[in-house]
Design an enzyme around this catalytic site. Structure first.
Site, mmCIF file in Angstrom:
data_model
loop_
_atom_site.group_PDB
_atom_site.id
_atom_site.type_symbol
_atom_site.label_atom_id
_atom_site.label_comp_id
_atom_site.label_asym_id
_atom_site.label_seq_id
_atom_site.Cartn_x
_atom_site.Cartn_y
_atom_site.Cartn_z
ATOM 1 N N LYS A 1 0.873 -1.398 -0.256
ATOM 2 C CA LYS A 1 0.015 0.030 -0.103
ATOM 3 C C LYS A 1 0.808 1.207 0.107
ATOM 4 O O LYS A 1 0.496 2.289 -0.739
ATOM 5 C CB LYS A 1 -1.050 0.071 1.050
ATOM 6 C CG LYS A 1 -2.080 -0.970 0.999
ATOM 7 C CD LYS A 1 -2.651 -1.355 2.259
ATOM 8 C CE LYS A 1 -3.879 -2.522 2.134
ATOM 9 N NZ LYS A 1 -4.689 -2.785 3.231
ATOM 10 N N GLN B 1 -4.620 -1.412 9.651
ATOM 11 C CA GLN B 1 -4.645 -3.033 8.896
ATOM 12 C C GLN B 1 -5.228 -3.945 9.886
ATOM 13 O O GLN B 1 -4.777 -3.984 11.131
ATOM 14 C CB GLN B 1 -3.321 -3.093 8.650
ATOM 15 C CG GLN B 1 -2.932 -4.557 8.004
ATOM 16 C CD GLN B 1 -3.641 -4.624 6.673
ATOM 17 O OE1 GLN B 1 -3.353 -3.522 5.831
ATOM 18 N NE2 GLN B 1 -4.119 -5.328 6.129
ATOM 19 N N ASP C 1 -11.439 2.887 3.888
ATOM 20 C CA ASP C 1 -11.597 1.289 3.854
ATOM 21 C C ASP C 1 -13.085 1.112 3.759
ATOM 22 O O ASP C 1 -13.446 -0.290 3.436
ATOM 23 C CB ASP C 1 -10.926 0.512 5.181
ATOM 24 C CG ASP C 1 -9.719 0.016 4.983
ATOM 25 O OD1 ASP C 1 -9.407 -0.658 3.495
ATOM 26 O OD2 ASP C 1 -9.169 -0.543 5.712
#
Ligand code: NAP
Length: 291
Positions: free
Chosen positions: A54, A98, A121
């Site tokens: 990422k 994460q 997200d």
């Protein structure tokens, strides 16, 4: 093999190029690059790989990546305090923590602490609610990437029968919402579904998000179906999906490979969501077609 291969790598590369192009315009107008903060707690090897990927993709798109790596024993209160600081930082447009988090941390408490308008997200309940009610918001990256691949193969999806296998909040449920919004007739299957093959036989579209290697067999599919395999399963012979590729490719009209299908789309959609966030927050118009 009769099915066409759906090339997620190529589709993701073109989306990333479109995002990078728009990022350059945004940066010139706003006087700053879009900023994405990625938080990793602990050293889970798969998570470390994702976070590195990422960070690399963020830089390649011309965005500012901020990586926060915290030790595995970080108290939940410290993680929440970091989220609060990132929420308040005007140079941060997107915040991603994460998953999975270590067991002493309540993941849902962390997810819901993120400002919904920086939740790139799309996991915050506010964004899940926006998706379910047709309001603009952040859509989780993996199902959004699947939708882009489906549109690329089938164009308009209206009226098609779709079966989503899996009902997680990260993939299955938002995927079903997106397909309902496309006017598909949607069935969501899960571990208690009585006869999965019976449902799949009618499906023009199959999205598999289960986490069981090669579970869905070609014989269960409707000839010509479009098959999107979200599964990533590590086996002795390498990475495989949830769909038995060899038999499914004999029956499907089009199918994603694993790897090289859905995976690359997830990161490309994260970049897209971050750019959208920056544009919204700065009031800068951007032009990012979804199809
Ligand atoms: P998850 O939270 O474990 O959910 C799995 C779902 O599959 C559950 O709803 C479960 O049903 C259902 N299921 C389990 N066994 C089943 C069976 N025999 N028949 C039908 N349904 C069954 O997983 P997830 O987070 O959604 O991820 C699914 C897969 O996608 C994993 O392999 C993951 O690694 C992969 N993934 C890939 C990406 C990417 O970027 N490509 C992103 C996210 C996830 P119940 O609800 O009844 O338990």
């Amino acid at each position: 093999m009769t099915a066409a291969l759906i090339d997620g790598r190529a589709r993701a590369a073109s989306l990333r190029a479109a995002v990078a192009d728009q990022v350059a315009g945004f940066t010139a107008r706003a006087g700053r690059a879009p900023g994405l903060a990625v938080v990793l707690v602990g050293e889970d090897p798969a998570s470390s790989v994702y976070v590195r990927a990422k960070g690399k993709a963020t830089a390649e798109a011309g965005m500012r990546g901020l990586e926060h790596r915290l030790p595995a024993d970080t108290p939940e209160a410290d993680l929440l305090a970091l989220v609060d600081r990132l929420n308040a930082d005007p140079s941060v447009d997107g915040i991603l923590v994460q998953l999975p988090l270590p067991p002493h941390i309540d993941a849902s408490r962390v997810t819901t602490r993120i400002d919904p308008d920086k939740d790139v997200d799309g996991f915050h309940p506010v964004n899940a609610g926006r998706l379910a009610t047709g309001l603009p918001g952040f859509v989780p990256c993996t199902p959004l990437g699947c939708l882009m691949l489906l549109r690329g193969v089938r164009g308009h999806l209206s009226g098609l029968e779709a079966v989503v296998v899996g009902r997680s909040s990260i993939v299955g449920k938002p995927m079903a919402q997106l397909l309902i919004a496309e006017s598909c007739t949607v069935t969501v299957a899960h571990s208690r579904t009585r006869d999965l093959a019976d449902h799949l036989r009618r499906a023009d579209i199959v999205v598999a998000a289960v986490g069981r290697p090669n579970m869905i067999r070609g014989e269960w599919l409707k000839p010509g179906a479009t098959v999107i395999d979200v599964g990533i399963n590590r086996t002795g012979t390498g990475l495989v999906g949830d769909v038995d590729f060899a038999s499914a490719a004999q029956v499907a009209g089009a199918i994603t490979p694993v790897p090289g299908g859905v995976g690359p789309m997830t990161i490309a959609c994260l970049l897209r969501n971050t750019l959208m966030s920056a544009a919204r927050r700065e009031g800068v118009a951007i032009d990012l077609s979804l199809s």
